[in-house]
Design a protein around this motif. Structure first.
Motif, PDB file in Angstrom:
ATOM      1  N   LEU A   1     -22.087 -13.150   3.665  1.00 18.14           N
ATOM      2  CA  LEU A   1     -21.660 -14.155   4.637  1.00 18.14           C
ATOM      3  C   LEU A   1     -22.085 -15.505   4.075  1.00 18.14           C
ATOM      4  N   LEU A   2     -21.127 -16.413   3.929  1.00 16.54           N
ATOM      5  CA  LEU A   2     -21.388 -17.724   3.323  1.00 16.54           C
ATOM      6  C   LEU A   2     -21.082 -18.819   4.332  1.00 16.54           C
ATOM      7  N   LEU A   3     -21.942 -19.870   4.370  1.00 19.72           N
ATOM      8  CA  LEU A   3     -21.742 -20.973   5.311  1.00 19.72           C
ATOM      9  C   LEU A   3     -21.985 -22.295   4.600  1.00 19.72           C
ATOM     10  N   PRO A   4     -21.047 -23.239   4.710  1.00 25.33           N
ATOM     11  CA  PRO A   4     -21.209 -24.502   3.981  1.00 25.33           C
ATOM     12  C   PRO A   4     -22.329 -25.385   4.532  1.00 25.33           C
ATOM     13  N   GLU A   5     -22.663 -25.237   5.815  1.00 24.07           N
ATOM     14  CA  GLU A   5     -23.711 -26.093   6.377  1.00 24.07           C
ATOM     15  C   GLU A   5     -25.034 -25.344   6.372  1.00 24.07           C
ATOM     16  N   LYS A   6     -25.992 -25.873   5.638  1.00 21.38           N
ATOM     17  CA  LYS A   6     -27.264 -25.158   5.498  1.00 21.38           C
ATOM     18  C   LYS A   6     -28.103 -25.209   6.783  1.00 21.38           C
ATOM     19  N   GLY A   7     -28.837 -24.136   7.007  1.00 19.41           N
ATOM     20  CA  GLY A   7     -29.767 -24.124   8.132  1.00 19.41           C
ATOM     21  C   GLY A   7     -29.276 -23.331   9.326  1.00 19.41           C
ATOM     22  N   GLN A   8     -27.984 -23.019   9.331  1.00 21.29           N
ATOM     23  CA  GLN A   8     -27.419 -22.317  10.494  1.00 21.29           C
ATOM     24  C   GLN A   8     -27.979 -20.897  10.639  1.00 21.29           C
ATOM     25  N   LEU A   9     -28.159 -20.235   9.502  1.00 18.05           N
ATOM     26  CA  LEU A   9     -28.609 -18.840   9.583  1.00 18.05           C
ATOM     27  C   LEU A   9     -30.028 -18.754  10.140  1.00 18.05           C
ATOM     28  N   LYS A  10     -30.909 -19.633   9.651  1.00 12.83           N
ATOM     29  CA  LYS A  10     -32.278 -19.618  10.188  1.00 12.83           C
ATOM     30  C   LYS A  10     -32.293 -20.058  11.647  1.00 12.83           C
ATOM     31  N   ALA A  11     -31.517 -21.105  11.953  1.00 12.22           N
ATOM     32  CA  ALA A  11     -31.489 -21.579  13.335  1.00 12.22           C
ATOM     33  C   ALA A  11     -31.074 -20.445  14.272  1.00 12.22           C
ATOM     34  N   THR A  12     -30.163 -19.623  13.819  1.00  9.77           N
ATOM     35  CA  THR A  12     -29.646 -18.542  14.666  1.00  9.77           C
ATOM     36  C   THR A  12     -30.614 -17.361  14.750  1.00  9.77           C
ATOM     37  N   ASN A  13     -31.213 -17.011  13.603  1.00  8.20           N
ATOM     38  CA  ASN A  13     -31.888 -15.713  13.520  1.00  8.20           C
ATOM     39  C   ASN A  13     -33.408 -15.754  13.419  1.00  8.20           C
ATOM     40  N   ALA A  14     -33.992 -16.898  13.062  1.00  5.90           N
ATOM     41  CA  ALA A  14     -35.428 -16.909  12.771  1.00  5.90           C
ATOM     42  C   ALA A  14     -36.267 -16.644  14.010  1.00  5.90           C
TER      43      ALA A  14
END
Lengths: 495, 495
Positions: free
Chosen positions: B322-335
């Protein structure tokens, strides 16, 4: 009448085969030698667990670059060798950092053959053997939990197993949520202990319930959820108009390896009609041992059970089962009846794809099956009981030394303790002392990691960094434990 | 100054090593020979894809039983051999049943070494090399999507990738949901096409939004989402007081392999501030080809992209990014910042565990890395373009024969068609005819499966069973296609 299938007109073989076959043969044979040497070197305690480099330096050293033109199989093998050399030896007896360690050869063989077969576990027709193996493992593991029959599925890790338990519990309590979403009047809450794995509150977050709705119940002096505290928290939630629907107990917590009291939790769950889940990702393997099974007494009264054979049973990551005594819950929760995958054939009753939140799914059962064949129930029992015995010895060793302080009495196979540097040993314990102790323990742990001979982990417990040794490696001995404590005293002498 | 680390007092070796080492050596060497023979046999078209048995008979034949006392490594190997013999040969060129096929030796090597290293991808400290490989693959794949920089994570399959995209989109639109759960006033809806993969509505179900909130947009004559229909459905949802937050486009649908028009969907998403996800699990590999990349024009404007190299790129299951151009979204969602795992060390910025809904996570990047080294961008390009060429030839072959009817013009590498049995060819097409045609096609497909030489799949399209050939195996030739059509005519002659 049908004529028989036609033979293919000619033995069609791509030109490439004849030229590349010897090279594939030789690469796989070399991989096999590399693997057996590597497994054998794991036994040598003088091998480093990690030849530590920080990210910048490692990146430079590896010179990672993907090529425009292919470099061939030989280059891939050379890279693989160098990657292995720079990776952490997680099968080394002194890799005590995580809840898994030790590499079982039969399980490795299972992983190799599974990747060769490369089946996907959604339908019987494309994975007939592995479907039956999964059925059989589910039945066997369920029996060990005390269920005559049960359903279950293998998932990519304990977090997904716990998530699927939360979804099944949500579906039982709020059956409209699957189709229509959660409603304002639902107000769901679930309970787990303060020391439960973070995958439980995260599952609440994923499921649209929210982290706040995963309420944390206090633990007792050795880390077990307190049923009295749970009882009042349920009452409070009900009084506030929430709808409690689930208790997630932990069998083998991440830090002290403690076991929540399932019988008492089951009584409360029965009284309030709550789904009782046992997160036994770490602790499930005590079910092999008559001697220690009592830690999970009451497991037969749970509604779902997570159990990761990739932990104490030594099979490669990942291998995690979710088991449920009441059949039909997994499909009720997860099925979407995609007609391009699931057909109304005679064997469709075996299809397992609709029981999960995945579609394509790796074969995680073959490695467990072959390992189980190789060791038997008895082999696993010995492994588990050995780890318990070793933990008891480790506890005694720690208590004999002034340089260490036991933080929790161990209930499972984990030692929690702090290192007391000589400089701090005789001083008064005030806040400044605490800070120094915390720093010393983290520094000691980082030093060991950088030296690369021993890896262990730590976390904050009662507000202070606490070291953790997970003692489940099947080759670890009391002699090793002495050496590990010696090493800590040596590396921490000047702290 | 610290003294150097002490040498271990004696070369501690468990007694078991010396006696079991030769047996491990020989078992792994035999596994390597088994594997190279198996891979080479995949090239032989006269090999059965499956030696079909129904569940009851197969269960009996395999005699599955887990032993009390261990049977050892040798027995495990014997079992593995017999399991492989009874499994489906998914690497055979005539395994056309699913969206994956073909076994790449370099990728297999990667899987073998990954299971040997047995690392878990949560922290840099326990998976330093694999963490860097994942970073690099994410960067490379993101560049191919047109992003200078991006973030991303490898997940156990496209369904989990799509679920994580839905969660990231939910978090962007309803940031309170992570902590507090979905609220009554949220009323979220998302859009995907009628022919989107079932993992998208299921992700809505998992996320607490509900299947009904995943609204299905009609498709055009070749299976692409209709932007005009989407536009009116967005308007309607807004007028009804819902909050549209996401469009999930498909690049390579499950049945016809169609590509939704990303540019036009991106325009609509920009206008309405919706998250645009591209589910390119199947189609992502067209990014290797200049000739076909236009199918995904506009991908650089998406907010997230799923792409499964385990499909057309031939690496073993599972490998899904899963790739996302805007960094930080994955941590914001899952951390959840679990402090027993993630520490505030110098290398913590590399830790990837907080970007996912998993905790322990298999190494799925090494197999892709080694395969990419072996083939290069150009090797993958050739593989993709070959599949497209073959599909065009297959379409032409079908059109030349009276026994078949093309159901959709292929946009990707999939042929959708129906078999017209001789008995039905000249008859009037009424409802009874449709029923007969449906039955004939399903029967033909089941016959082929039971014969075991060719496996292909089907699903209902426009209310009628439709056969599907997925033409991505790298060894498949036009000659093979002729043979496959001949076989279908032979096996269906009396229908």
């Amino acid at each position: 009448m049908l004529s028989g299938p036609r033979r293919h007109p000619r033995p069609l073989m791509a030109d490439s085969v004849l030229t590349t076959k010897p090279s594939i043969d030789s690469i796989l044979a070399r991989a096999a030698r590399l693997a057996s040497d590597y497994l054998s070197e794991n036994k040598n305690r003088d091998r480093l667990v990690v030849d530590w480099l920080p990210p910048g330096k490692l990146r430079e050293k590896l010179g990672l670059k993907l090529p425009k033109e292919g470099r061939g199989l030989e280059a891939a093998f050379t890279d693989a060798q160098s990657f292995l050399k720079r990776s952490v030896r997680t099968g080394h007896p002194y890799f005590l950092n995580q809840l898994y360690t030790g590499s079982d050869p039969a399980a490795l063989l299972g992983e190799w053959i599974a990747s060769l077969a490369n089946a996907s576990m959604y339908t019987y027709e494309v994975a007939p053997v592995f479907t039956l193996l999964e059925e059989e493992l589910v039945r066997k593991m369920g029996k060990m939990a005390g269920w005559e029959d049960c359903e279950g599925i293998f998932n990519p890790g304990g977090s997904i197993s716990n998530l699927m338990a939360v979804l099944a519990a949500r579906n039982a309590a709020f059956p409209h949520a699957k189709q229509r979403g959660l409603l304002a009047e639902d107000r769901p809450v679930l309970f787990c202990s303060e020391e439960a794995h973070y995958s439980v509150p995260r599952a609440a977050s994923v499921a649209g319930i929210g982290i706040d709705a995963a309420r944390k119940v206090p633990v007792d002096s050795i880390g077990r959820m307190r049923p009295d505290a749970l009882a009042s928290m349920i009452q409070k939630a009900l009084a506030d108009g929430f709808k409690p629907f689930m208790v997630s107990a932990t069998c083998g917590t991440t830090m002290p390896g403690a076991f929540d009291p399932l019988e008492e939790l089951a009584d409360l769950c029965e009284e309030h009609k709550l789904w009782l889940h046992a997160d036994a990702a770490f602790g499930g393997s005590v079910l092999f041992s008559k001697k220690h099974r009592n830690l999970m007494d009451g497991v037969e009264r749970t509604n779902s059970l997570s159990w990761n054979p990739h932990k104490t049973m030594g099979v490669p990551l990942s291998c995690s089962a979710l088991l449920l005594p009441e059949k039909g819950q997994l499909k009720a929760t997860n099925a979407l009846d995609a007609d391009y995958l699931f057909h109304d054939t005679a064997e469709a009753y075996c299809d397992r794809g609709d029981m999960t939140i995945q579609c394509g799914r790796r074969v995680d059962v073959l490695k467990l099956w072959l390992s189980w064949q190789s060791h038997g129930d008895e082999g696993y029992r010995r492994r588990v009981e050995r780890a318990f015995d070793l933990t008891a010895s480790g506890r005694d060793l720690l208590k004999l030394r002034d340089s260490f302080e036991l933080v929790r009495e161990p209930e499972g196979c984990t030692l929690l303790f702090r290192f007391l540097p000589p400089s701090l040993r005789e001083q008064e314990r005030d806040e400044a002392w605490n800070e120094k102790l915390e720093r010393a323990n983290i520094t000691l742990r980082e030093r060991l990691k950088h030296e690369g001979r021993i890896m262990l982990n730590y976390a904050s417990l009662d507000g202070l960094a606490t070291l953790r040794l997970v003692l489940t490696h099947p080759d670890l001995t009391v002699e090793d434990l002495r050496f590990i404590l010696d090493e800590m005293e040596r590396a921490g002498a000047n702290l």
